[in-house]
Design a protein around this motif. Structure first.
Motif, short mmCIF file in Angstrom:
data_model
loop_
_atom_site.label_atom_id
_atom_site.label_comp_id
_atom_site.label_asym_id
_atom_site.label_seq_id
_atom_site.Cartn_x
_atom_site.Cartn_y
_atom_site.Cartn_z
N ALA A 82 0.85 -1.20 0.00
CA ALA A 82 0.00 0.00 0.00
C ALA A 82 0.88 1.24 0.00
O ALA A 82 1.18 1.80 1.06
N ASN B 128 0.47 9.18 -8.38
CA ASN B 128 1.91 8.92 -8.53
C ASN B 128 2.78 9.78 -7.61
O ASN B 128 3.93 9.44 -7.34
N ASN C 134 -4.33 -4.01 -4.24
CA ASN C 134 -4.58 -5.40 -4.62
C ASN C 134 -4.46 -6.31 -3.39
O ASN C 134 -3.54 -6.14 -2.59
N MET D 131 -2.92 -2.52 -17.46
CA MET D 131 -2.70 -2.45 -16.01
C MET D 131 -1.22 -2.16 -15.70
O MET D 131 -0.89 -1.45 -14.75
N ALA E 28 8.79 10.88 -16.54
CA ALA E 28 9.23 11.98 -15.67
C ALA E 28 10.46 11.59 -14.85
O ALA E 28 11.21 12.45 -14.41
N ALA F 213 8.58 18.17 -12.87
CA ALA F 213 7.34 17.47 -13.26
C ALA F 213 6.57 18.27 -14.31
O ALA F 213 5.71 17.74 -15.00
C1 LIG Z 1 -5.96 -2.64 -10.76
C2 LIG Z 1 -5.12 -1.74 -9.91
C3 LIG Z 1 -4.45 -2.26 -8.81
C4 LIG Z 1 -3.65 -1.44 -8.01
N1 LIG Z 1 -3.02 -1.99 -6.94
C5 LIG Z 1 -2.26 -1.21 -6.14
C6 LIG Z 1 -1.59 -1.76 -5.00
O1 LIG Z 1 -1.68 -2.95 -4.73
N2 LIG Z 1 -0.86 -0.92 -4.24
C7 LIG Z 1 -0.73 0.41 -4.52
O2 LIG Z 1 -0.04 1.10 -3.77
N3 LIG Z 1 -1.36 0.95 -5.58
C8 LIG Z 1 -2.11 0.18 -6.40
N4 LIG Z 1 -2.76 0.74 -7.47
C9 LIG Z 1 -2.72 2.19 -7.62
C10 LIG Z 1 -1.81 2.60 -8.72
O3 LIG Z 1 -0.53 2.37 -8.40
C11 LIG Z 1 -2.18 4.02 -9.04
O4 LIG Z 1 -2.67 3.88 -10.31
C12 LIG Z 1 -1.05 5.00 -8.95
O5 LIG Z 1 -1.10 5.54 -7.69
C13 LIG Z 1 -1.15 6.10 -9.92
O6 LIG Z 1 -2.29 6.87 -9.68
P1 LIG Z 1 -3.18 7.43 -10.87
O7 LIG Z 1 -3.14 6.46 -11.99
O8 LIG Z 1 -4.48 7.78 -10.31
O9 LIG Z 1 -2.34 8.60 -11.43
P2 LIG Z 1 -2.17 10.15 -11.07
O10 LIG Z 1 -0.87 10.30 -10.34
O11 LIG Z 1 -3.38 10.78 -10.50
O12 LIG Z 1 -1.95 10.64 -12.53
C14 LIG Z 1 -2.98 11.01 -13.45
C15 LIG Z 1 -2.29 11.50 -14.69
O13 LIG Z 1 -1.48 12.63 -14.38
C16 LIG Z 1 -0.30 12.62 -15.14
N5 LIG Z 1 0.89 12.46 -14.26
C17 LIG Z 1 0.95 11.93 -13.02
N6 LIG Z 1 2.21 11.96 -12.54
C18 LIG Z 1 2.95 12.53 -13.50
C19 LIG Z 1 4.32 12.87 -13.62
N7 LIG Z 1 5.19 12.63 -12.63
N8 LIG Z 1 4.72 13.45 -14.75
C20 LIG Z 1 3.86 13.69 -15.75
N9 LIG Z 1 2.57 13.41 -15.70
C21 LIG Z 1 2.11 12.84 -14.60
C22 LIG Z 1 -0.40 11.43 -16.06
O14 LIG Z 1 -0.96 11.79 -17.28
C23 LIG Z 1 -1.30 10.50 -15.28
O15 LIG Z 1 -1.87 9.53 -16.05
C24 LIG Z 1 -3.53 -0.07 -8.31
C25 LIG Z 1 -4.19 0.46 -9.43
C26 LIG Z 1 -4.97 -0.36 -10.23
C27 LIG Z 1 -5.66 0.22 -11.42
#
Ligand SMILES: Cc1cc2nc3c(=O)[nH]c(=O)nc-3n(C[C@H](O)[C@H](O)[C@H](O)COP(=O)(O)OP(=O)(O)OC[C@H]3O[C@@H](n4cnc5c(N)ncnc54)[C@H](O)[C@@H]3O)c2cc1C
Length: 628
Positions: free
Chosen positions: A167, A175, A202, A411, A424, A524
């Motif tokens: 987590a 991210n 997960n 995924m 990035a 960023a």
């Molecule tokens: C099926 C599934 C299982 C998962 N399991 C886990 C788990 O077990 N543990 C866990 O910790 N997390 C898990 N996650 C969470 C996953 O890691 C998140 O998707 C992650 O935190 C990224 O968040 P976000 O996709 O909402 O992106 P956000 O950070 O909200 O980004 C949205 C958009 O902003 C832009 N962006 C973001 N950061 C940057 C950057 N640095 N530079 C440029 N553009 C950027 C991109 O266009 C990006 O697509 C899971 C996700 C899914 C879908």
């Protein structure tokens, strides 16, 4: 802090067989590749484990096989992981792959981990992630930073068939996990009080252990040392202080049990802390270098099945009194998808072996492979879907697995650092690498490009957050020099030479543009142009990996992989992806590559560098009657 996995010396592969890892055409379960004679023990073990796993997974077309297409599609429709399949994976002791050898498991080589898990991803990414890899993503933080007791406990949990959830991320910050707010505050008696939520995790509801990324700095004192990693045993948590939140239904990996947690003043003991307090970001970023490097090499298996499914369709469906595969467009699409798989596997190979051989440079290669491979595989699958036509939309039957793999693949681009976040990571490193390393760097050791053979122990202490050197780019330049020299002067190599020259010219352009990036582009908020540069850079790394895999095989007297035609096809694809004008000598060798695809398809062999035997009966050479 322990951080060494494996004590196998780097052999330099003198004894490795000519075909890399596994050109067996024998039965699954048999010792591959000429009986494995002359292989070092580690390599033999990996091959035997891959073969044994494939045998366990059995014939994908057999009704009643829990790892067969029909059963996996049904489980996917129900949004479940098959109980029977999970039981079989536990009996196979799959979790041993995630546990270091000195703690009783099989883990000592990161390239080996990708190879052993690939057969499972060839069947089902939900099982791959949901049964297993999630536990590895969590455990790696403990292997890298945990103390002896934590390592022992984690090894016992996994080896006993238990699960770990990881987590790191929170919905509010995505991210940008260094802003996470889930907190662990001192409880006054040496332990911590946990407060907050983690969502989209997960196995949240079914893991016996949790690896939690927590804010441990006091309010108002945020900085790079604000977060810590905690390892928590769910059985020991006070029931009224935490709960598992509602499940998320996902588009892909539908069987994965994705939910979240909510904690309120939940007490955990002092020994939950992994590494030192405030070391969370560093532990996370080091761990990510390993996990980002290895996961793409696993999920490549899904694209293998997507290609196999389309070949099955195209060889059996009749149109215009011929098979679909007689249509030139279908032939070219199939051959290109196979070539892309080889390109992807070459960069996966280099990235996973770099973790051992070039740990100081892994931060950039891990981000590159995590960004590029899912993208190329998804593009290849899109093109394959056109050949599959309306059958792309059918959720069951002979070709139903295709849409499942197409849904599952993204995924990898989303989870665990999204594609843009990987770019990035690369962008701020580009100007420095361009200046310091791209004209005078030291090439990678040849072992980086070998499809097998011993590696030095993994030392996570050597993983650093920014690379100072770029051996993969230096290896592209070294390959160019070698191809221009007397050693590789043959006229038959003119196409390879021309393509490598085209890549070197592109490197010069990318270098100039990287040197011109302004300070704003190193944050960023970098410009789209900087993201495009990162994209071009990753393709250059892929080109370097391909030509150097070929050179290594050529030296070893390999078979298919030593033939210049595959590398000409691969470099031509890389140049196409880069949008470069193709040199006259470029050639996708579509007919030859297609013949290889069909040979592997009919004989049941994998569409990757390893060319391994797959379970199930040989495919009938005669085209089957049209099914639709
Ligand atoms: C099926 C599934 C299982 C998962 N399991 C886990 C788990 O077990 N543990 C866990 O910790 N997390 C898990 N996650 C969470 C996953 O890691 C998140 O998707 C992650 O935190 C990224 O968040 P976000 O996709 O909402 O992106 P956000 O950070 O909200 O980004 C949205 C958009 O902003 C832009 N962006 C973001 N950061 C940057 C950057 N640095 N530079 C440029 N553009 C950027 C991109 O266009 C990006 O697509 C899971 C996700 C899914 C879908």
């Amino acid at each position: 802090m322990l951080s060494r996995l494996n004590d196998t010396p780097c052999s330099g592969d003198p004894a490795e067989g000519p075909h890399g890892a596994g050109t067996t055409h024998g039965q699954a379960g048999a010792t591959p590749d000429h009986g494995g004679v002359g292989l070092d023990a580690g390599e033999r073990q990996i091959r035997e484990r891959v073969a044994a796993f494939e045998e366990l997974l059995g014939d994908p077309h057999e009704a009643g096989n829990p790892f067969g297409n029909a059963a996996l599609l049904e489980a996917d429709e129900r949004g479940e992981l098959s109980v029977e399949a999970e039981r079989a994976l536990a009996a196979f002791r799959l979790n041993d792959e995630f546990v270091p050898r000195e703690l009783g498991g099989n883990l000592d080589r990161i390239d080996g981990l990708a190879r052993v898990l690939r057969p499972l991803f060839r069947r089902d990414a939900s099982l791959g992630l949901g049964y297993g890899v999630t536990s590895f993503l969590a455990a790696i933080a403990v292997w890298a930073a945990g103390d002896e007791a934590q390592r022992g406990r984690t090894a016992d949990l996994l080896r006993g068939g238990g699960r770990l959830a990881i987590a790191y991320h929170e919905l509010a910050h995505g991210n940008d996990f260094v802003r996470n707010e889930f907190s662990a505050r001192p409880d006054g008696s040496g332990g911590y009080l946990l407060d907050g939520r983690k969502d989209v995790i997960n196995n949240a509801g079914r893991a016996e252990g949790l690896v939690l990324f927590c804010l441990t700095a006091p309010p108002g004192q945020r900085g790079p040392r604000s977060h810590s990693v905690l390892l928590v045993d769910t059985a020991g948590l006070p029931e009224d202080a935490w709960r598992v939140t509602d499940r998320y239904r996902t588009v892909g990996v539908r069987g994965c049990q994705v939910a979240g947690f909510s904690f309120e003043r939940c007490r955990v003991p002092a020994d939950a802390l992994v590494g030192r307090q405030g070391g969370g970001v560093e532990t996370a970023l080091r761990s990510f270098q390993i996990t980002r490097s290895v996961v793409p090499g696993m999920v490549l298996g899904g694209a293998d099945t997507a290609l196999r499914t389309v070949v099955r369709f195209a060889t059996s469906r009749e149109l215009y009194r011929r098979s679909v595969l007689d249509i030139p467009h279908a032939q070219a699409t199939v051959a290109s998808a196979f070539t892309d798989l080889l390109v992807c596997d070459s960069i996966c190979l280099a990235a996973t072996r770099a973790v051992h051989l070039l740990p100081e440079q892994t931060s950039v290669y891990a981000a590159a492979v995590k960004y590029l491979v899912p993208k190329l595989l998804q593009d290849a699958c899109y093109n394959l879907s056109i050949v599959l036509g309306a059958n792309f939309y059918v959720r069951d039957g002979d070709y139903g697995v295709f849409q499942k793999h197409v849904r599952d693949l993204p995924m990898v681009s989303l989870g665990h650092a999204g594609s843009a976040a990987c770019q990035a990571t690369i962008i701020p490193q580009l100007p420095r690498l361009a200046r310091r390393s791209w004209t005078q760097g030291t090439p990678a050791p040849e072992a980086l490009f070998r499809t097998g053979g011993g590696l030095p122990a993994l030392d996570t202490d050597r993983l650093v957050l920014a690379a100072e050197d770029d051996a993969l780019v230096a290896s592209l330049l070294a390959a160019a020099d070698r191809l221009e020299g007397p050693r590789e002067a043959g006229a038959e190599l003119a196409p390879v030479r021309a393509l490598v020259r085209a890549l070197v010219a592109e490197l010069t352009r990318v270098r100039e543009e990287c040197l011109a990036l302004g300070p704003h582009d190193r944050t960023a908020m970098a410009s789209p142009h900087a993201y495009a540069l990162a994209d071009r850079y990753t393709l250059l790394l892929a080109g370097s990996a391909c030509v150097n895999v070929w050179l290594a095989q050529r030296q070893d007297g390999g078979d298919f992989l030593a033939d210049p035609r595959w590398v000409v096809a691969a470099l031509t694809r890389v140049c196409r992806h880069l949008g470069l004008p193709l040199p006259e000598e470029a050639d996708e060798h579509s007919e030859w590559m297609l013949a290889e695809v069909l040979g592997r398809y009919h004989e049941g062999r994998s569409f990757d560098l390893y060319d391994t035997h797959l379970a199930g009966p040989l495919v009938d050479d005669e085209p089957a009657a049209a099914r639709h």
